[in-house]
Design an enzyme around this catalytic site. Structure first.
Site, mmCIF file in Angstrom:
data_model
loop_
_atom_site.group_PDB
_atom_site.id
_atom_site.type_symbol
_atom_site.label_atom_id
_atom_site.label_comp_id
_atom_site.label_asym_id
_atom_site.label_seq_id
_atom_site.Cartn_x
_atom_site.Cartn_y
_atom_site.Cartn_z
ATOM 1 C CB THR A 70 -0.863 0.008 1.277
ATOM 2 O OG1 THR A 70 -1.650 -1.185 1.284
ATOM 3 C CG2 THR A 70 -1.801 1.211 1.340
ATOM 4 N N GLY A 71 0.398 2.298 -0.660
ATOM 5 C CA GLY A 71 1.095 3.587 -0.576
ATOM 6 C C GLY A 71 1.397 4.164 -1.943
ATOM 7 C CB THR A 115 6.511 3.628 -3.330
ATOM 8 O OG1 THR A 115 6.855 4.783 -2.562
ATOM 9 C CG2 THR A 115 7.702 3.213 -4.173
ATOM 10 N N GLY A 119 6.215 -0.686 0.013
ATOM 11 C CA GLY A 119 7.063 0.453 0.367
ATOM 12 C C GLY A 119 7.409 0.432 1.846
ATOM 13 N N GLY A 164 2.533 4.218 7.540
ATOM 14 C CA GLY A 164 2.146 5.609 7.269
ATOM 15 C C GLY A 164 0.796 5.682 6.564
ATOM 16 N N GLY A 165 0.445 4.631 5.839
ATOM 17 C CA GLY A 165 -0.846 4.586 5.156
ATOM 18 C C GLY A 165 -1.896 3.812 5.938
ATOM 19 C CD GLU A 191 1.431 -1.771 4.649
ATOM 20 O OE1 GLU A 191 1.164 -0.945 3.782
ATOM 21 O OE2 GLU A 191 2.120 -1.494 5.651
HETATM 22 C C1 5RP Z 1 1.351 2.012 4.287
HETATM 23 C C2 5RP Z 1 2.823 1.821 4.301
HETATM 24 C C3 5RP Z 1 3.589 2.345 3.151
HETATM 25 O O1 5RP Z 1 4.354 1.320 2.599
HETATM 26 C C4 5RP Z 1 4.487 3.440 3.635
HETATM 27 O O2 5RP Z 1 3.711 4.402 4.317
HETATM 28 C C5 5RP Z 1 5.229 4.115 2.480
HETATM 29 O O3 5RP Z 1 4.319 4.824 1.711
HETATM 30 P P1 5RP Z 1 4.762 5.712 0.483
HETATM 31 O O4 5RP Z 1 5.209 4.792 -0.590
HETATM 32 O O5 5RP Z 1 3.517 6.492 0.122
HETATM 33 O O6 5RP Z 1 5.865 6.630 0.952
HETATM 34 O O7 5RP Z 1 3.400 1.242 5.189
HETATM 35 O O8 5RP Z 1 0.760 1.568 5.480
#
Ligand code: 5RP
Length: 223
Positions: free
Chosen positions: A28-29, A31, A82, A96-97, A103
């Site tokens: 998720t995210g 990237t 990511g 972060g997401g 995950e």
């Molecule tokens: C979501 C995550 C993402 O992998 C992490 O937040 C990185 O996100 P991004 O690719 O938007 O920087 O752990 O829960």
């Protein structure tokens, strides 16, 4: 190159790890969104995906990739996701997401974890990025106090002024001020606290490989 272009470069590079004819684990995210965009080019050569969030599921279905429930599959060859931070040993902070629990489940189902990240995510010691922890709401206050005893300050993550509710119906604490020198021990300890659903330290499910987007190209780091 912009950060967005670095993310697109690692998303594209991750295709190399997708095994034709198999089901791929997808994180998720922003990237991973680049990876999903790239995956469209080989969607007819894979069986499908197991996704770590409703957001990624929607995106995968929109490009025509069948999405399987984690309970329908056995071991996956690879999980692509990511990270918010990655240290020199491949230990990560994620969430972060807000998708950290799913995950970690999909990572645990997979033989290899391929982390895709731009170089801003590399840190010597985990803890600069506020550590996400998914918690059962009635335990949030006590868990925040336990983090305080470790020198951290925990706050419930908000969305539109109210606590964010995860895909699992729980809340997220973001913990600032930690220095996580021993990620394996830290993850094991916090996982024992009543009401913790998942701590966003991925040490027991660390990366096998990191595809790191840098100004001089995509670097492959094996752990
Ligand atoms: C979501 C995550 C993402 O992998 C992490 O937040 C990185 O996100 P991004 O690719 O938007 O920087 O752990 O829960």
């Amino acid at each position: 190159m912009t950060q967005d272009e670095l993310k697109a470069a690692v998303g594209q590079a991750a295709l190399h790890y997708v095994v034709p004819g198999e089901i791929v684990g997808v994180g998720t995210g922003s990237t991973v969104n680049k990876f999903i965009d790239a995956l469209a080019s080989m969607k007819d050569r894979i069986k499908g995906a197991v996704s770590s969030s409703n957001a990624s599921t929607e995106r995968l279905r929109a490009i025509g990739v069948p999405v399987f429930d984690a309970t329908e599959v056995g071991e996956l060859s690879v999980y692509i996701d990511g990270a918010d931070e990655i240290d020199p040993r491949g230990y990560m902070v994620k969430g972060g997401g807000a998708a950290l629990t799913r995950e970690k489940i999909v990572a645990a189902l997979s033989r290899r974890f391929v982390c895709i990240a731009d170089e801003s995510k590399v840190v010597p010691v985990l803890g600069k990025f506020p550590l996400p922890v998914e918690v059962i709401p009635m335990a949030a206050r006590r868990i925040a106090a336990l983090f305080e005893a470790k020198g951290g300050q925990a706050q419930v993550r908000l969305k539109d002024g109210v606590p964010l509710v995860t895909d699992n119906g729980q809340h997220i604490l973001d913990v600032r001020g930690l220095q996580i020198a021993d990620p394996l021990a830290f993850e094991s300890e916090v996982n024992q606290w009543p009401g913790v659903v998942t701590v966003g330290v991925f040490a027991h499910q660390k990366a096998s490989v990191c595809l790191l987007g840098t100004l001089s190209g995509v670097k492959t780091i094996e752990y």
